[in-house]
Design an enzyme around this catalytic site. Sequence first.
Site: not given
Ligand code: AMO
Length: 442
Positions: A219, A221, A227-228, A365, A368, A416
């Site tokens: 990502r 971002e 947590r990211h 979170e 998801s 996480r």
């Molecule tokens: P989502 O974008 O919510 O869902 O990602 C799923 C889970 O990944 C973790 N997460 C992260 N962990 C660390 N750093 C990050 N930047 C980060 N972003 C997300 C979280 C999150 O809940 N395709 C959907 C999933 C699905 O519906 O099957 C998805 O990508 O714990």
Amino acid sequence: MTGINESIKSVLKRSHLAAQLSKKNIGQEIRIIGWVEDFRDIGKLGFIMLRDTSGLVQCVLLGKILLDARNIPRQSNVSISGIVQDTKSKNFEVELKVDGMTVLSAATLSLPIDPTGRVESNLDTRLDNRALDLRNSRVLNIFLMRSGILRTIREFFFQNGFTEVNTPKIIGSASEGGSNLFSFEYFKRKGYLAQSPQLYKEQLVLSLERVFEIGPYFRAENSHTLRHLNEFQSVDLEAAYLDYSEVMDLIEELVKKILTFAGHSGKTNNDNNHIYNSTIFDNLVHQPFRRITYEECIDELNNLGERVEFGDDLTDLSLKKLGEKFDKFYFITDWPLALKPFYIHENDDNPLLSKSFDLQFGYLELVSGGTRQHDVSKLKARLKDQGLSLEGFSNHLKAFEWGMPPHSGCGLGLDRLLMVLMGENNIRETVLYPRDTVRISP
Ligand code: AMO
């Protein structure tokens, strides 16, 4: 091993790991291999604390061997033979009276960090020297636990009829939509790093019905939080004929299985430097995780003095407040459709809502997921609504015209989950070589 004479070959063969030694071994000649964590010299007698991946052994040295040991830098890799004997130490059941010692590889005299943790280093310095940092037993335990959890997750999926898959991480168009894609030149065209396996895992349901994948998400971002990360590991599942509430059942069962594993694995090494807090988690195995709808969360937040309206995303502050109220693991379900990606199914009775959920631990979170839209015309409409080009998704969309079973799934952020279980407040502690906006090496 070829090319090594017998004596060298024999010093590379350990008979025991540190944690395997007990009173039963008293009187036996054994060989252990590890690194010198500590050396105490009290004149006629010396002690080496030898560490391996299982823990520590106290080794007692006398005479010539003691003289030699004085020149061995800490953290050197050594092979030690000796007789197991009773000990007066409170920290060990037995100790080793050394009769032979070979330095397999000497460490330099000035190390960048102190793996015993007695001299503290900041996280950045530790991450810059991660291989050495892992000799700290607290740090090592995070990754031993992580490996055990991965095994538990695989077992769970196999027991539930899932097939493990590996989907490409170099892709030609966005999997999640949005702009947070890393792009690069791929033989005169544009390639991207996969934000998730979302499209592939849904397509694979067409023939495999139940799939899971453990792999990286990328990502782009620009987040600077605890947590990211820009590369993280997710546990993804996708299953035909289930709806989102059944996926919640599955993920709840999986998390409880992981808690049970972590509780049983207890200490992963013998020096009490273990940070999994089973007293927090053991009880949770026997309680259902709460399921709270998004609308109930909005009411709750308004009661707590926050001004939140239907359709607002839950901010960090809102999630903190909800986390204090609901505590530990809980699901937030039935989010507004407009807040969810194009592939999430609308609620049958209220099209403003969706069949979706997040699993939270307090404010954080963890998962998801939801029921997926498998009606191709509705899927196309949703893509258009979100400003995404149908052409970019044409490959994906065609699978929905080949008899795609209704299906649901989710993604669980592994790093996480490790944070939660190991009581770490920074995700970087749970990833061997984290990637964030400023860190791309080692
Ligand atoms: P989502 O974008 O919510 O869902 O990602 C799923 C889970 O990944 C973790 N997460 C992260 N962990 C660390 N750093 C990050 N930047 C980060 N972003 C997300 C979280 C999150 O809940 N395709 C959907 C999933 C699905 O519906 O099957 C998805 O990508 O714990």
